[in-house]
Structures are given as C-alpha cells and as structure tokens.
Design an enzyme around this catalytic site. Structure first.
Site, PDB file in Angstrom:
ATOM      1  N   ASN A 105     -20.944 -18.219  32.789  1.00 26.15           N
ATOM      2  CA  ASN A 105     -20.629 -19.516  32.190  1.00 26.15           C
ATOM      3  C   ASN A 105     -19.334 -20.025  32.803  1.00 26.15           C
ATOM      4  O   ASN A 105     -18.433 -19.252  33.116  1.00 26.15           O
ATOM      5  CB  ASN A 105     -20.450 -19.392  30.674  1.00 26.15           C
ATOM      6  CG  ASN A 105     -20.252 -20.751  30.026  1.00 26.15           C
ATOM      7  OD1 ASN A 105     -21.181 -21.557  29.969  1.00 26.15           O
ATOM      8  ND2 ASN A 105     -19.035 -21.047  29.574  1.00 26.15           N
ATOM      9  N   TYR A 155     -11.443 -24.656  29.232  1.00 25.08           N
ATOM     10  CA  TYR A 155     -10.677 -24.357  28.018  1.00 25.08           C
ATOM     11  C   TYR A 155      -9.208 -24.266  28.418  1.00 25.08           C
ATOM     12  O   TYR A 155      -8.859 -23.476  29.302  1.00 25.08           O
ATOM     13  CB  TYR A 155     -11.107 -23.018  27.412  1.00 25.08           C
ATOM     14  CG  TYR A 155     -12.608 -22.759  27.410  1.00 25.08           C
ATOM     15  CD1 TYR A 155     -13.482 -23.574  26.682  1.00 25.08           C
ATOM     16  CD2 TYR A 155     -13.154 -21.688  28.128  1.00 25.08           C
ATOM     17  CE1 TYR A 155     -14.854 -23.310  26.669  1.00 25.08           C
ATOM     18  CE2 TYR A 155     -14.515 -21.422  28.115  1.00 25.08           C
ATOM     19  CZ  TYR A 155     -15.366 -22.236  27.395  1.00 25.08           C
ATOM     20  OH  TYR A 155     -16.715 -21.974  27.400  1.00 25.08           O
ATOM     21  N   ARG A 156      -8.366 -25.040  27.750  1.00 25.83           N
ATOM     22  CA  ARG A 156      -6.951 -25.062  28.131  1.00 25.83           C
ATOM     23  C   ARG A 156      -6.300 -23.683  27.934  1.00 25.83           C
ATOM     24  O   ARG A 156      -6.770 -22.869  27.134  1.00 25.83           O
ATOM     25  CB  ARG A 156      -6.210 -26.097  27.287  1.00 25.83           C
ATOM     26  CG  ARG A 156      -6.030 -25.629  25.853  1.00 25.83           C
ATOM     27  CD  ARG A 156      -5.175 -26.590  25.053  1.00 25.83           C
ATOM     28  NE  ARG A 156      -4.879 -26.050  23.757  1.00 25.83           N
ATOM     29  CZ  ARG A 156      -5.131 -26.671  22.610  1.00 25.83           C
ATOM     30  NH1 ARG A 156      -5.685 -27.860  22.590  1.00 25.83           N
ATOM     31  NH2 ARG A 156      -4.812 -26.109  21.463  1.00 25.83           N
ATOM     32  N   TRP A 213     -10.790 -21.002  23.989  1.00 21.96           N
ATOM     33  CA  TRP A 213     -12.203 -21.366  23.820  1.00 21.96           C
ATOM     34  C   TRP A 213     -12.455 -21.446  22.331  1.00 21.96           C
ATOM     35  O   TRP A 213     -12.234 -20.514  21.590  1.00 21.96           O
ATOM     36  CB  TRP A 213     -13.153 -20.405  24.530  1.00 21.96           C
ATOM     37  CG  TRP A 213     -12.945 -18.947  24.329  1.00 21.96           C
ATOM     38  CD1 TRP A 213     -12.721 -18.283  23.154  1.00 21.96           C
ATOM     39  CD2 TRP A 213     -12.947 -17.940  25.359  1.00 21.96           C
ATOM     40  NE1 TRP A 213     -12.608 -16.938  23.382  1.00 21.96           N
ATOM     41  CE2 TRP A 213     -12.745 -16.688  24.722  1.00 21.96           C
ATOM     42  CE3 TRP A 213     -13.142 -17.956  26.743  1.00 21.96           C
ATOM     43  CZ2 TRP A 213     -12.711 -15.496  25.434  1.00 21.96           C
ATOM     44  CZ3 TRP A 213     -13.106 -16.761  27.431  1.00 21.96           C
ATOM     45  CH2 TRP A 213     -12.887 -15.561  26.791  1.00 21.96           C
ATOM     46  N   GLU A 232     -23.287 -23.264  34.883  1.00 20.08           N
ATOM     47  CA  GLU A 232     -22.691 -24.505  35.393  1.00 20.08           C
ATOM     48  C   GLU A 232     -22.636 -24.526  36.917  1.00 20.08           C
ATOM     49  O   GLU A 232     -22.583 -25.602  37.514  1.00 20.08           O
ATOM     50  CB  GLU A 232     -21.286 -24.707  34.816  1.00 20.08           C
ATOM     51  CG  GLU A 232     -21.266 -25.215  33.384  1.00 20.08           C
ATOM     52  CD  GLU A 232     -21.513 -24.155  32.325  1.00 20.08           C
ATOM     53  OE1 GLU A 232     -21.709 -22.978  32.703  1.00 20.08           O
ATOM     54  OE2 GLU A 232     -21.512 -24.495  31.129  1.00 20.08           O
ATOM     55  N   ASP A 243      -3.235 -33.409  21.743  1.00 20.72           N
ATOM     56  CA  ASP A 243      -4.649 -33.304  22.116  1.00 20.72           C
ATOM     57  C   ASP A 243      -5.329 -34.654  22.305  1.00 20.72           C
ATOM     58  O   ASP A 243      -4.736 -35.695  22.068  1.00 20.72           O
ATOM     59  CB  ASP A 243      -5.381 -32.473  21.058  1.00 20.72           C
ATOM     60  CG  ASP A 243      -6.271 -31.439  21.698  1.00 20.72           C
ATOM     61  OD1 ASP A 243      -7.039 -31.820  22.601  1.00 20.72           O
ATOM     62  OD2 ASP A 243      -6.195 -30.264  21.317  1.00 20.72           O
TER      63      ASP A 243
END
Ligand SMILES: Cc1cc2nc3c(=O)[nH]c(=O)nc-3n(C[C@H](O)[C@H](O)[C@H](O)COP(=O)(O)O)c2cc1C
Length: 517
Positions: A171, A175-176, A189, A268, A317
């Site tokens: 995968n 995710y920061r 995540w 992906e 955010d």
C-alpha cells in the site's frame, strides 16, 4: 504523458510557465507557509514554487504547490480533462466477455495497456545515489514548520509504503509525519486507513504467533488498542515491528496515487501505472523488505514498533483548524537513501483553498465512475472545497422509487472513505450540483426539515473536532429531491419558473437595442 521523475515534472512546469523559482532566502519555519498560502489563495491557485535558497539548508531546493491549480492537476496526470481518466476507468469497467476470436483480438490492445499498470522491479535507480546507513538526521532535510502552533516540523507529502502481512500486497498512502528527532517521526495513519490496517494485521500476526507476551488477543480488543486515539483503553500490546518505507519527491502520478482512496487490495503502484500509461519502476530497500520508486528524490527506510505510541500534533490541518494531539505509532529510520542534491517536495494544508483542494477535486472526478458501479443512479457529485471534502457531499440522482435518496445516502456512507461524509445532500438529476446557488435554492425550498433530514451514527474523520467522541459521531443526510405521493407527499408539487423559448428568442433579438450592456 509520463514524467520520468520529479525533475522531469519540474522542467515541464517550468516550460509551461507554471513554476516560479524563488532565489531570495526563505525560512522553512513558517515563512514558506505564509508565502505559499498567499499564492494558493490567488484565483487560479497560483504557480508552483521552487525555493532555491532555503535558510539553513544550503544546496537544498523545496518544491511546493506542484498540484495547486486545475491546469497543473491535468498536466500531472497527462490529460486535457480529468473526465478522460474517468472515461478510461469506465472503459475498463465496461468490459464484456468476448464472443468469438474477433472480439478476443479486439481486446488485445486493452490487455497490452493493462500490462503497463504493473510495477517493474529494477536493480538500481537514482534514489540510491547516496546511501546513508548511519550519518543521517531527518532534520538534514528542510522539513517545514507550517503553522505557529504546530507541535514541530512535519513531513507533509510523504508516500508511505507498507506491506499487508497477510497477503503481501503493498500500500502507498500519504500520511504526514511529525519529526521528533534525528531518527524518529510520528506515523499519522488514521485508524481507518490502509497503513493502519497493515499495522493491526501485524499485531494480529504477532499475537497469534505467540511472539508477544500478550498471547493471543481477541480481535475486538486488539482493534480497540491498535491505532491512535488518546482515550482508548491502554492494554498490553503485542511486540514486533511493521516495516515501512517512505518516498519523498516522486513523479506526480505516484504522489497523487498515494492520496487516492483506493480499495485496500489495489496497489497504488498499479494506479500510478494506469494514470501514467507506463509502469512505475521500483528498487529494493537496503534495510527493509520493501520496494520503493527508483527515481524518488529521498527514501526513508525503517519500521514502527507494534507496542509504541507517542503523542502527535497539534498540526494546522486542512479543516482550517489545528488537529488535536493524539497517540500514533512512531517511525524509526534505519537508512536514508537519496539522489545527489535532492529536491524536497512538500505541501501545506490550512484554510481552503490550498494545494490539496485541487487534488481533492481530481479525486472527485476520477471516482465518479467508480461510485456509479455501486450506485448507478448517481448523475454527478460535488464535494465543495470550503467544506473540506468530507464535511459535505452534494449528489444528484436519477430518482426511480420511493426512498431512493435515502438508499443513496446509505450507499455513500458504506463506500470506503466516503464513510466520513458528515453531510450528504441528495438532489434530483435536473439540478446541477456544481452550481451551489441552484443547490441551495433547491435544498432550502424542497425540504420539510423534520421529514427530510436523516441522522445516522458511525465512524467520522479523525480530524473532526466536534464529534461527540474522537472518530465516532453522527452524520446527516438531506433528501432535497421532489417528494412523491408514494413517499407520503400528497400535496401538489409546484412547477419551477422558466421563461418560454419564444419570448427568450424575441428578447435575444432586441437585446442590443435595449442599450443595457
Ligand atoms: C497533503 C495530504 C496529507 C494527508 N495527510 C494524512 C494524514 O496525516 N493521515 C491520514 O490518515 N490521511 C492523510 N491524508 C489523506 C490520505 O492520504 C488519503 O486518505 C489516502 O487515501 C490514504 O491512503 P490509503 O487509502 O492507502 O490508506 C492526506 C492527504 C493529503 C493530500
């Protein structure tokens, strides 16, 4: 048109007049955000920015806002219109079983094209130009502090690669990562994301193999303890690791693919191959059993410990507010590989519109045919940028039976990351969902609120700061379609006001003479 790597993409942006090189010295702490925010708020999203003189980071360049306009989003995916991608997806989904040799032969080009989706593992690539097993520090990269009250510096555009311990499928998710120190960072995540599920699978495997002192852990109990979530019961956690690799600065189709809410079992890397009509080339990592894009600017290799959580955030955010501090796994870096003179690709999020608004709009367009596989009655969808995507979805449907709008709401709440949609407004097919004035007019006029608003409970986005509990809260559906007698509405439904065509034509003909314009 496939870009070979980030540099090829930057050159294309430059040639198209879509890039500004900034030679003045700029601080990665707050200043890059303030500049980029002003640029993002210009009507078309402004140009991509390449900071070539980053304070404290001689030799480093920082790329930001690469996806930050409709034109660049189309360029990134090599299309004139995003609908082309939707049409390609539709084409592949629409395959019928071939009858006879001729039909089989006609399918060959399609099969050849499908062959390009699969990634290719190659022996080496530019991301290995420099290999650092010991002498590295995450803050050797010009990682931004985005907003004044952020908990620190955050890697904001990482493609995080994990492998499903059960199936071996990979995968890639964005995710920061909050940099804690030279060799550790937060792994943000959210629990409903695929990386988090791989982490839980690793916990399940560790628990059932008896490696863990916790022994076998009941699935439900394990779920409750396996992600971020400050209020969750803290119990003994199985021991073990999940290997993780992070690619920063990949060619744009792959970076974009990391954001796509694809079904968990679809890699992906394949989506990127589909988007760029060319396989993604991968190389093996040095210290973990994972593969990474061969042309990435920077690769971080490492692992997360299954029994370690640490406070992450706050972080300014994409909701326009700081997401709250919460517990998340910790990424330990074991090796860094990078290109010579690497380019650090990043983004900022904050009050919309920002760069991610354009990425979100592209996802909206590309996902429409996929939504239609399950809900063929859907005509169009609009996720307004101002509602930061998951807070509002407006959907038009071809209504065919009583309660149809409610069926569509429930279908959307059951569909992957659309589960987060806080408010769904369903309108009839003759309402253009992209025209917000029309949507507001219809919705306000067409509803009897008590009758037409439906509430439900379920998972909500981790960033939602108003839900009753973190990650769990209510959602609202508004049925703004015309109501039918079979739905209990027996009053006459009024006709919409429209001028007749003959009068319109007469007025068109006399318009100039009126001297109004
Ligand atoms: C710039 C940017 C930053 C993001 N940061 C996060 C994040 O920190 N955590 C998260 O769970 N999702 C984040 N997302 C959304 C995920 O990338 C998105 O939900 C994606 O589909 C996740 O991939 P997955 O389905 O493979 O888990 C971010 C998206 C963008 C565009």
């Amino acid at each position: 048109m496939a870009y070979d790597d980030l540099r090829d993409w930057i050159s294309a942006l430059d040639r198209a007049g879509e890039l500004r090189r900034i030679r003045a010295e700029v601080d990665p702490v707050l200043e890059i955000t303030e500049i980029t925010d002003r640029v993002s708020k210009s009507p078309d999203g402004g140009p991509a920015l390449l900071f070539e003189n980053v304070k404290g980071y001689r030799g480093w360049h920082v790329l930001i806002n690469q996806f930050g306009s409709a034109r660049r989003m189309r360029m990134a995916l090599g299309v004139d219109s995003l609908d082309e991608i939707a049409a390609r997806i539709h084409h592949f989904l629409d395959v019928k079983s071939p009858e006879g040799l001729l039909e089989k032969i006609k399918m060959l080009p399609m099969l050849a094209e499908m062959g390009k989706f699969f990634p290719k593992t190659v022996s080496s690539g530019p991301c290995k130009e420099v290999i650092r097993r010991d002498d590295f520090d995450l803050l050797h990269m010009p990682v931004l502090q985005c907003w004044p009250k952020d908990a620190g510096r955050f890697i904001t555009l990482p493609s995080v690669i994990t492998r499903d311990p059960r199936t071996g499928k990979r995968n890639v998710g964005m995710y920061r990562m909050q940099v804690y120190d030279a060799r550790t960072a937060g792994m943000h995540w959210q629990r409903q994301k695929v990386g988090a599920e791989h982490y839980r699978d690793a916990m399940r495997a560790a628990a059932s193999s008896g490696v863990s002192p916790a022994g076998p852990v009941a699935g439900v109990d394990l779920m409750a303890r396996s992600g971020g979530g400050a209020i969750e019961p803290e119990g003994e956690r199985p021991q073990g690791k999940l290997e993780v690799a992070v690619a920063i600065g990949t060619e744009p189709a792959l970076t974009f693919a990391a954001v796509i809410p694809a079904p968990p079992d679809v890699e992906e890397f394949m989506i990127a191959g589909f988007l760029r009509h060319k396989p993604v080339e991968l190389v093996k990592c040095e210290t973990v059993d994972l593969e990474v894009p061969a042309t990435a600017e920077i690769v971080l290799e490492g692992y997360v410990d299954l029994d370690e959580l640490r406070a992450e955030g706050p972080f300014g955010d994409h909701t326009g507010f700081y997401s709250l501090e919460d517990l998340y796994p910790v990424f330990h870096v074991t090796c860094v590989t990078h290109r010579k003179r690497p380019i650090y690709a990043t983004t900022i999020v904050g009050k919309p519109p920002m760069e991610d608004a354009w990425m979100g709009k592209a996802i909206e367009r590309i996902f429409l045919p996929l939504m239609r596989v399950t809900l063929p009655e859907i005509v169009d969808v609009n996720l307004p940028v101002e509602a930061v995507f998951h807070n509002l979805m407006i959907v038009s449907i071809r209504k065919s039976y009583p309660g149809h709008a409610r069926k569509v709401m429930n279908g959307i709440w059951a569909m992957g990351q659309a589960m987060f949609t806080k408010c769904i407004v369903v309108v009839d097919e003759d309402c253009d969902v992209q025209d917000l004035r029309e949507v507001v007019l219809r919705t306000a006029n067409h509803i009897d609120p008590e009758r037409d608003i439906q509430f439900t409970l379920g998972p909500v986005d981790s960033l939602d700061h108003s839900s009753r509990l973190p990650n769990f809260g209510s959602k609202m559906g508004i049925d703004a379609t015309r109501k039918w007698p079979t739905e209990g509405f027996t009053r006459p439904w009024p006709e919409e006001i429209r001028m007749d065509e003959a009068t319109k034509r007469r007025v068109d003909a006399m318009w100039k003479k009126l001297g109004i314009d």
